[in-house]
Design an enzyme around this catalytic site. Sequence first.
Site, PDB file in Angstrom:
ATOM      1  N   GLY A 170      33.886  12.088  56.130  1.00  0.00           N
ATOM      2  CA  GLY A 170      34.250  10.690  56.335  1.00  0.00           C
ATOM      3  C   GLY A 170      34.619  10.316  57.755  1.00  0.00           C
ATOM      4  O   GLY A 170      35.037   9.176  58.003  1.00  0.00           O
ATOM      5  N   THR A 171      34.450  11.227  58.711  1.00  0.00           N
ATOM      6  CA  THR A 171      34.882  10.911  60.084  1.00  0.00           C
ATOM      7  C   THR A 171      34.114   9.726  60.683  1.00  0.00           C
ATOM      8  O   THR A 171      34.704   8.872  61.345  1.00  0.00           O
ATOM      9  CB  THR A 171      34.715  12.132  61.012  1.00  0.00           C
ATOM     10  OG1 THR A 171      33.392  12.647  60.863  1.00  0.00           O
ATOM     11  CG2 THR A 171      35.711  13.213  60.675  1.00  0.00           C
ATOM     12  N   GLY A 172      32.798   9.677  60.461  1.00  0.00           N
ATOM     13  CA  GLY A 172      32.005   8.598  61.047  1.00  0.00           C
ATOM     14  C   GLY A 172      32.370   7.236  60.485  1.00  0.00           C
ATOM     15  O   GLY A 172      32.525   6.266  61.236  1.00  0.00           O
ATOM     16  N   CYS A 173      32.509   7.169  59.171  1.00  0.00           N
ATOM     17  CA  CYS A 173      32.912   5.913  58.527  1.00  0.00           C
ATOM     18  C   CYS A 173      34.290   5.492  59.018  1.00  0.00           C
ATOM     19  O   CYS A 173      34.538   4.305  59.293  1.00  0.00           O
ATOM     20  CB  CYS A 173      32.952   6.091  57.009  1.00  0.00           C
ATOM     21  SG  CYS A 173      31.409   6.667  56.267  1.00  0.00           S
ATOM     22  N   LYS A 219      28.850   9.825  69.823  1.00  0.00           N
ATOM     23  CA  LYS A 219      29.875  10.728  69.294  1.00  0.00           C
ATOM     24  C   LYS A 219      29.437  12.172  69.530  1.00  0.00           C
ATOM     25  O   LYS A 219      28.430  12.612  68.981  1.00  0.00           O
ATOM     26  CB  LYS A 219      30.106  10.453  67.816  1.00  0.00           C
ATOM     27  CG  LYS A 219      30.603   9.037  67.534  1.00  0.00           C
ATOM     28  CD  LYS A 219      30.848   8.766  66.071  1.00  0.00           C
ATOM     29  CE  LYS A 219      29.584   8.790  65.258  1.00  0.00           C
ATOM     30  NZ  LYS A 219      29.792   8.301  63.879  1.00  0.00           N
ATOM     31  N   THR A 266      36.406  17.524  57.178  1.00  0.00           N
ATOM     32  CA  THR A 266      36.162  16.377  58.059  1.00  0.00           C
ATOM     33  C   THR A 266      35.250  15.333  57.414  1.00  0.00           C
ATOM     34  O   THR A 266      34.658  14.514  58.120  1.00  0.00           O
ATOM     35  CB  THR A 266      35.535  16.847  59.381  1.00  0.00           C
ATOM     36  OG1 THR A 266      34.314  17.562  59.096  1.00  0.00           O
ATOM     37  CG2 THR A 266      36.480  17.764  60.147  1.00  0.00           C
TER      38      THR A 266
END
Length: 271
Positions: free
Chosen positions: A208-211, A175, A206
């Site tokens: 929580g983007t990875g989850c 990412k 932003t």
Amino acid sequence: MSAPPRVLTVAGSDSGGGAGIQADLKTMLALGVHGMSVITAVTAQNSLGVQGAWELPAQAVRAQFRSVVDDIGVQAVKTGMLASAELVETVAELLAGTDAPVVVDPVGVSKHGDPLLAPAALDSVRTKLLPVATVATPNLDEVAQLTGVRVDSERRMRTAAEAVLAYGPRWVVIKGGHLAGEAVDLLTDGAEEHWLRAARHDNRHTHGTGCTLASAIAARLAKGRSVPEAVTDAKEYVTGAIAGGFALGAGLGPVDHRWNLTTRTAAPPRA
């Protein structure tokens, strides 16, 4: 009526609702699958950061997993916060006995920079968890933590991918959200390569983007998509969620998990 595809998240609880188990279940609902959970840790967390974290005993994690999988079954599993080597190894052992595809989000630190993985657990992630992953989804900080490779350009993303793949996942998504310019991710299995690009939204909210991305990939895999299709769809979903991220509390707000359920095609950034 038949049940929708079932996806299990194995992760920590975010009391502020922006990341972790809460973000995973919201994503799964928005994408039309039935979300289930194995809670590995409880955090006291809000828009300003993580004020405290308490991991659950391995016995409790194992019992939750067996309870869900043995009765209900799963079509995909997503892992997130696994705070200790014992939890990493417990979850890896459980996943090794599961036929469903596994999306591993190797969470190391929170969006605010708070550590969520003990340094002693890194080797267990490398040698136990990554080898059972269908897709691993590290960000650039997690790549550096796991492999020592520091990425400062798109070209270095290939080097990072090779380093992560050496630990055994079938696919990896590097990412590139921390790089300047457009939001670019690299999906590869070492032979096939997909560059996924999206406009960068001027929105600081932003959390929580990875989850959200990892859960969206798992949801699409549960619906029978190939890995490239699942990751491409998930990228589109998380891009829309970032565009709609909203202020909550005094710090960083969450992405908008429901953006695709409304009549708008994308949400403008909000202050």
